[in-house]
Design an enzyme around this catalytic site. Structure first.
Site, PDB file in Angstrom:
ATOM      1  N   ASP A 266      43.562  39.060  54.066  1.00  0.00           N
ATOM      2  CA  ASP A 266      42.220  38.544  53.766  1.00  0.00           C
ATOM      3  C   ASP A 266      42.234  37.023  53.887  1.00  0.00           C
ATOM      4  O   ASP A 266      43.276  36.380  53.758  1.00  0.00           O
ATOM      5  CB  ASP A 266      41.702  39.044  52.410  1.00  0.00           C
ATOM      6  CG  ASP A 266      42.786  39.058  51.329  1.00  0.00           C
ATOM      7  OD1 ASP A 266      43.887  38.536  51.588  1.00  0.00           O
ATOM      8  OD2 ASP A 266      42.515  39.580  50.242  1.00  0.00           O
TER       9      ASP A 266
ATOM     10  N   GLU B 192      36.730  38.560  48.140  1.00  0.00           N
ATOM     11  CA  GLU B 192      36.290  38.219  46.776  1.00  0.00           C
ATOM     12  C   GLU B 192      34.820  38.569  46.575  1.00  0.00           C
ATOM     13  O   GLU B 192      34.273  38.357  45.502  1.00  0.00           O
ATOM     14  CB  GLU B 192      36.524  36.725  46.509  1.00  0.00           C
ATOM     15  CG  GLU B 192      37.971  36.267  46.663  1.00  0.00           C
ATOM     16  CD  GLU B 192      38.880  36.748  45.532  1.00  0.00           C
ATOM     17  OE1 GLU B 192      38.385  37.468  44.634  1.00  0.00           O
ATOM     18  OE2 GLU B 192      40.078  36.421  45.568  1.00  0.00           O
TER      19      GLU B 192
HETATM   20 ZN   LIG Z   1      41.192  37.232  44.063  1.00  0.00          ZN
HETATM   21 ZN   LIG Z   2      43.001  38.171  46.338  1.00  0.00          ZN
END
Ligand SMILES: [Zn+2]
Ligand SMILES: [Zn+2]
Length: 401
Positions: free
Chosen positions: A80, A141
């Site tokens: 990510d 997130e």
């Molecule tokens: Zn996080």
């Molecule tokens: Zn994370």
């Protein structure tokens, strides 16, 4: 055939470049689904590798496919890329240069690790029996980048079935430096939310009998939700309900017409998640009815439970032990109550999610600021190890066919 020694040796030539890449991303954090600058940095870092690269339509994702020289299935490696709306207080010389944004969860290390894995695997492409899909994902997130990437064809990118999916998450504290962990089955929680509006009728504070006061009923609901957890949920398949907001009224002598509150709902199995979903709505509407009030209880589903495949978790554990030594691995006793949108990939492809303790060696992991803290620090000398592990998982999984 093992390539362990090969990857650990060849990553050394990349070490400096991978750490520099991590710091470049750290200086320029971006938040959410649109990370144009980070995407550009990733594309530049992958340039020249024998990859089929595509970018997202509705989000700034990067999907890169490495086709091996030998036939075989495909595996997916995920990193990510997004930061958080946090003002950095780490004191590092490469701290964020963007006001109000910080790579406080260490996703900058994940990007550099995944680029490293792409470089390592590209170098052995001719012997690779299958394909590797590199998933560079925004929005972990929030609001979630994995689902839209799946909708845009991520899981079909290789053109052959995915047989394994893996990712690694760094932790700025808690774990000993350099330790990898994972577990069988549930790894992380589902995180849903509840938004409640209790409706009554406003009036004079001196004469509640002529009004319908929503405040005492809303207070009862908050307490009854805690009782619901202890009386209706299996202690060995738990849930957490935390009411994080509560608002009503303007002055002490006016009964308001409405009270509102919201809660986060964490659970660790689909069964308990469903029990919580229906239970919280029953608690709210029945307490409202008991007092002649009405209530809207809006349940908003978030990320589902992140579940590791038992066999893939065993495989990942054995890989860590063989590549780095048994002392670098520990089984987790419990899942974490955080949530992750890698869950959407692991719902569809058997795989494993691992943690890596990346607390700087001069800090005590038990007292170091944790992920998401403005003071959080991560030791990026571990980026090459992360790259090696991801590459090893892909390489060894493809050898199995
Ligand atoms: Zn996080
Ligand atoms: Zn994370």
């Amino acid at each position: 055939m093992s390539m362990a020694a090969g990857f650990r040796d060849s990553v050394e030539a990349m070490r400096e470049g991978l750490v520099a890449l991590r710091r470049e991303i750290h200086r320029q954090p971006e938040i959410g689904l649109h990370l144009p600058r980070t995407q550009e940095t990733v594309l530049k870092a992958l340039a020249g590798l024998p990859l089929e690269v595509s970018t997202g339509t509705g989000l700034s994702s990067v999907t890169a496919v490495l086709r091996g020289g030998r036939p075989g299935p495909a595996v997916l490696l995920r990193g990510d890329m997004d930061g958080l709306p946090v003002t950095e207080l780490s004191g590092l010389d490469y701290a964020s240069q963007v006001d109000g944004a910080m790579h406080a969860c260490g996703h900058d290390l994940h990007v550099a690790m995944l680029v490293g894995a792409a470089r390592l695997l590209s170098a052995v492409r001719d012997e690779l029996p299958g394909s590797v899909v590199f998933m560079f994902q925004p929005g972990e997130e929030g609001p979630g980048g994995a689902e839209p990437m799946i909708a845009e064809g991520l899981l079909e990118a290789a053109g052959t079935p995915l047989v394994g999916a893996y990712c690694l998450h760094v932790l700025s504290g808690w774990l000993p430096h350099g330790q990898f962990t994972t577990r069988h089955g549930t790894m992380l929680a589902a995180a849903d939310s509840l938004h409640v509006t209790v409706r009554g009728a406003g009036g004079h504070g001196s004469a509640p009998q002529f009004a319908r006061d929503p405040i005492p009923a809303a207070c009862e609901m908050v307490l009854a939700l805690q009782t619901f957890v202890t009386r209706s949920i299996d202690v060995f398949d738990p849930a957490v309900i935390t009411v994080g907001t509560f608002h009503a009224g303007t002055v002490e002598n006016v009964i308001p017409a409405e009270a509102t509150f919201s809660a986060t709902l964490r659970s660790f199995s689909p069964q308990t998640r469903e029990r919580v979903r229906t239970g919280v709505q029953d608690v709210v509407s029945n307490i409202a009815a008991a007092h002649g009030l009405t209530a809207d209880a809006v349940y908003v589903p978030g990320y589902p439970v992140t579940v590791n495949d038992g066999g893939e978790a065993d495989f990942a554990a054995a890989t860590v032990a063989e590549v780095f030594g048994a002392d670098r691995f520990a089984w987790m006793a419990h899942p974490e109550a955080g949530a992750e949108d890698m869950s959407y990939v692991l719902e569809r492809v058997p795989g494993a999610y691992l943690n890596l303790g990346a607390c700087p060696p001069e800090h005590d992991p038990l007292t170091a600021p944790l992920n998401h803290a403005p003071e959080a620090r991560y030791d990026d000398s571990l980026v090459p190890d992360g790259a090696v592990l991801l590459a090893e998982l892909a390489w060894r999984r493809l050898q199995r066919g």
